[in-house]
Design a protein around this motif. Structure first.
Motif, PDB file in Angstrom:
ATOM      1  N   TYR A   1     -30.539  40.556  -0.759  1.00 35.23           N
ATOM      2  CA  TYR A   1     -30.094  39.956  -2.012  1.00 35.23           C
ATOM      3  C   TYR A   1     -28.685  39.368  -1.854  1.00 35.23           C
ATOM      4  N   GLN A   2     -28.336  38.498  -2.813  1.00 36.84           N
ATOM      5  CA  GLN A   2     -26.972  37.994  -2.969  1.00 36.84           C
ATOM      6  C   GLN A   2     -26.443  37.306  -1.701  1.00 36.84           C
ATOM      7  N   TRP A   3     -27.242  36.449  -1.128  1.00 32.32           N
ATOM      8  CA  TRP A   3     -26.834  35.765   0.104  1.00 32.32           C
ATOM      9  C   TRP A   3     -25.566  34.930  -0.101  1.00 32.32           C
ATOM     10  N   GLU A   4     -25.537  34.142  -1.170  1.00 28.48           N
ATOM     11  CA  GLU A   4     -24.379  33.262  -1.381  1.00 28.48           C
ATOM     12  C   GLU A   4     -23.117  34.082  -1.623  1.00 28.48           C
ATOM     13  N   ARG A   5     -23.238  35.167  -2.368  1.00 27.96           N
ATOM     14  CA  ARG A   5     -22.076  36.017  -2.611  1.00 27.96           C
ATOM     15  C   ARG A   5     -21.603  36.665  -1.320  1.00 27.96           C
ATOM     16  N   MET A   6     -22.543  37.072  -0.481  1.00 27.75           N
ATOM     17  CA  MET A   6     -22.196  37.669   0.804  1.00 27.75           C
ATOM     18  C   MET A   6     -21.510  36.636   1.711  1.00 27.75           C
ATOM     19  N   VAL A   7     -21.972  35.412   1.677  1.00 26.07           N
ATOM     20  CA  VAL A   7     -21.319  34.343   2.438  1.00 26.07           C
ATOM     21  C   VAL A   7     -19.877  34.179   1.974  1.00 26.07           C
ATOM     22  N   GLU A   8     -19.675  34.153   0.659  1.00 29.36           N
ATOM     23  CA  GLU A   8     -18.313  34.012   0.126  1.00 29.36           C
ATOM     24  C   GLU A   8     -17.440  35.190   0.552  1.00 29.36           C
ATOM     25  N   ALA A   9     -18.024  36.389   0.583  1.00 31.81           N
ATOM     26  CA  ALA A   9     -17.251  37.564   0.994  1.00 31.81           C
ATOM     27  C   ALA A   9     -16.788  37.432   2.441  1.00 31.81           C
ATOM     28  N   VAL A  10     -17.687  36.985   3.325  1.00 29.75           N
ATOM     29  CA  VAL A  10     -17.321  36.847   4.737  1.00 29.75           C
ATOM     30  C   VAL A  10     -16.313  35.710   4.922  1.00 29.75           C
ATOM     31  N   MET A  11     -16.448  34.652   4.159  1.00 25.85           N
ATOM     32  CA  MET A  11     -15.467  33.571   4.247  1.00 25.85           C
ATOM     33  C   MET A  11     -14.094  34.039   3.771  1.00 25.85           C
ATOM     34  N   GLU A  12     -14.067  34.924   2.772  1.00 28.24           N
ATOM     35  CA  GLU A  12     -12.797  35.535   2.358  1.00 28.24           C
ATOM     36  C   GLU A  12     -12.175  36.334   3.501  1.00 28.24           C
ATOM     37  N   LEU A  13     -13.019  37.135   4.174  1.00 24.40           N
ATOM     38  CA  LEU A  13     -12.528  37.936   5.288  1.00 24.40           C
ATOM     39  C   LEU A  13     -12.046  37.050   6.435  1.00 24.40           C
ATOM     40  N   ASN A  14     -12.766  35.980   6.710  1.00 24.68           N
ATOM     41  CA  ASN A  14     -12.338  35.041   7.755  1.00 24.68           C
ATOM     42  C   ASN A  14     -10.936  34.519   7.481  1.00 24.68           C
ATOM     43  N   LYS A  15     -10.701  34.151   6.231  1.00 23.12           N
ATOM     44  CA  LYS A  15      -9.381  33.620   5.857  1.00 23.12           C
ATOM     45  C   LYS A  15      -8.315  34.692   5.968  1.00 23.12           C
ATOM     46  N   ALA A  16      -8.621  35.894   5.491  1.00 27.68           N
ATOM     47  CA  ALA A  16      -7.634  36.974   5.494  1.00 27.68           C
ATOM     48  C   ALA A  16      -7.286  37.428   6.908  1.00 27.68           C
ATOM     49  N   LEU A  17      -8.272  37.333   7.827  1.00 24.17           N
ATOM     50  CA  LEU A  17      -8.086  37.870   9.171  1.00 24.17           C
ATOM     51  C   LEU A  17      -7.814  36.794  10.221  1.00 24.17           C
ATOM     52  N   GLY A  18      -7.697  35.546   9.798  1.00 23.26           N
ATOM     53  CA  GLY A  18      -7.320  34.480  10.715  1.00 23.26           C
ATOM     54  C   GLY A  18      -8.428  33.977  11.605  1.00 23.26           C
ATOM     55  N   VAL A  19      -9.686  34.133  11.209  1.00 22.73           N
ATOM     56  CA  VAL A  19     -10.816  33.677  12.025  1.00 22.73           C
ATOM     57  C   VAL A  19     -10.943  32.159  11.928  1.00 22.73           C
ATOM     58  N   ASP A  20     -11.026  31.494  13.086  1.00 15.61           N
ATOM     59  CA  ASP A  20     -11.226  30.049  13.062  1.00 15.61           C
ATOM     60  C   ASP A  20     -12.482  29.612  13.809  1.00 15.61           C
ATOM     61  N   LEU A  21     -13.236  30.576  14.382  1.00 19.06           N
ATOM     62  CA  LEU A  21     -14.509  30.249  15.030  1.00 19.06           C
ATOM     63  C   LEU A  21     -15.480  31.406  14.806  1.00 19.06           C
ATOM     64  N   THR A  22     -16.644  31.099  14.235  1.00 17.55           N
ATOM     65  CA  THR A  22     -17.691  32.089  13.995  1.00 17.55           C
ATOM     66  C   THR A  22     -18.872  31.765  14.893  1.00 17.55           C
ATOM     67  N   VAL A  23     -19.379  32.783  15.608  1.00 18.21           N
ATOM     68  CA  VAL A  23     -20.422  32.578  16.621  1.00 18.21           C
ATOM     69  C   VAL A  23     -21.565  33.564  16.400  1.00 18.21           C
ATOM     70  N   SER A  24     -22.798  33.106  16.607  1.00 20.44           N
ATOM     71  CA  SER A  24     -23.959  33.985  16.529  1.00 20.44           C
ATOM     72  C   SER A  24     -24.871  33.741  17.732  1.00 20.44           C
ATOM     73  N   VAL A  25     -25.697  34.750  18.047  1.00 20.92           N
ATOM     74  CA  VAL A  25     -26.669  34.662  19.142  1.00 20.92           C
ATOM     75  C   VAL A  25     -27.940  35.365  18.691  1.00 20.92           C
ATOM     76  N   HIS A  26     -29.098  34.780  18.992  1.00 23.59           N
ATOM     77  CA  HIS A  26     -30.362  35.467  18.799  1.00 23.59           C
ATOM     78  C   HIS A  26     -31.401  34.858  19.733  1.00 23.59           C
ATOM     79  N   GLY A  27     -32.567  35.478  19.800  1.00 23.41           N
ATOM     80  CA  GLY A  27     -33.624  34.988  20.674  1.00 23.41           C
ATOM     81  C   GLY A  27     -34.731  34.326  19.870  1.00 23.41           C
ATOM     82  N   ILE A  28     -35.315  33.263  20.437  1.00 25.17           N
ATOM     83  CA  ILE A  28     -36.480  32.625  19.830  1.00 25.17           C
ATOM     84  C   ILE A  28     -37.594  32.559  20.875  1.00 25.17           C
TER      85      ILE A  28
END
Length: 316
Positions: free
Chosen positions: A110-137
């Protein structure tokens, strides 16, 4: 939208003033992770690098517990334990002492958009300028050839060394993909790597895929990440797969056919002319995309009705 900051809290394990890092890895166990690529990579990073918890998320607001029930232990006449699901933001340090962040845990229901906003807040507060993900297909490729990687990013400059495999394809959304999209819309850098896992190993552990993903992350971020233990695990995993393939004529025939297809494709790339043998018989990007969409449709239909396969080569 409710206040996104109420979804998380900073923990005392890590002093917030020292929690800043320029890179955040996202490992959220999304819709599909062939070869358990993401899980293996995450477990390896937490085992190989010093880490502390920076923040935790309120999963009671985010999870559908009845849709994926956590496990409990019942011992004779009483319940003795509960596998409490978690979603945590860790601070890790690489081999040179450089910090980076790792967001890992259950993907929100649930609450995907709100969770996105929360992580973007954390990115700003913690100085993150690159977000990376990995998974298998899952892909129609053999495990005996170099693994391919499909890269995607908010800006083409981040993935200049990768050639597209797919055309336009519709796939079920994941929270991590939505985060990447929203970060791009807000002008922030984010990218992801989808490692191509042989379809017959999609439900098993395939450590080579995690190793390839870890190498891609190290290359794009400049982090000095430990690979020794994961490389050793991949070697043992490779040997076990080889034994299983040799023990099944059916699987062996599939692998040999995929090897021929792969070799023909690579030969065509080296000789890109109308006289390159066999190139006309290879699937186009749209055909590959159509096959992938069909696979995802099957996964959607079967996802809730099947238990997790703990290992071994999947059905061919």
């Amino acid at each position: 939208m409710q206040d996104p900051s109420e979804l998380y809290r900073f923990e005392t394990d890590t002093d917030q003033s020292s929690a800043r890092a320029s890179v955040m890895l996202v490992s959220m166990g999304g819709f599909i992770d062939a070869g358990r690529t993401q899980r293996l990579l995450t477990e390896h990073l937490l085992a190989a690098h010093d880490h502390t918890v920076v923040a935790s998320f309120d999963l009671d607001q985010l999870l559908d517990y009845r849709g994926r029930r956590p496990m409990m232990t019942f011992d004779r006449d009483r319940f003795t334990s509960y596998e409490d699901p978690s979603l945590l933001l860790y601070r890790l340090t690489d081999r040179d002492g450089h910090p980076f962040l790792l967001l890992t845990g259950a993907e929100p229901d649930y609450q995907w958009e709100r969770m996105v906003e929360a992580v973007m807040e954390l990115n700003k507060a913690l100085g993150v300028d690159l977000t990376v993900s990995v998974h298998g297909i899952p892909m129609a490729v053999p495990h005996t050839r170099p693994l391919g990687i499909t890269a995607h990013a908010t800006d083409p400059r981040l993935i200049t060394q990768h050639e597209p495999v797919f055309g336009t394809v519709q796939v079920p959304a994941s929270w991590s993909a939505l985060l990447e999209l929203r970060l791009g819309e807000s002008g922030h850098d984010a990218l992801g790597y989808a490692v191509h896992v042989p379809h017959y190993l999609a439900q098993a552990e395939f450590a080579d895929a995690a190793l390839a993903g870890l190498g891609a992350v190290s290359g794009v971020t400049g982090l000095s990440l430990s690979m020794t233990d994961l490389a050793a695990a991949a070697g043992l995993n490779r040997a076990e797969i080889a034994r299983e393939v040799e023990g099944s004529d059916e699987v062996k025939a599939v692998v040999e056919a995929l090897e021929r297809q792969y070799d023909t494709f690579m030969e065509g790339r080296e000789r890109p002319s109308l006289l390159a043998t066999g190139v006309s018989e290879l699937p186009s990007a749209d055909e590959i995309g159509a096959e992938f969409e069909a696979f995802l449709k099957d996964v959607v239909e079967d996802d809730k009705g099947k238990g997790e396969n703990t290992g071994g080569i999947g059905s061919v």
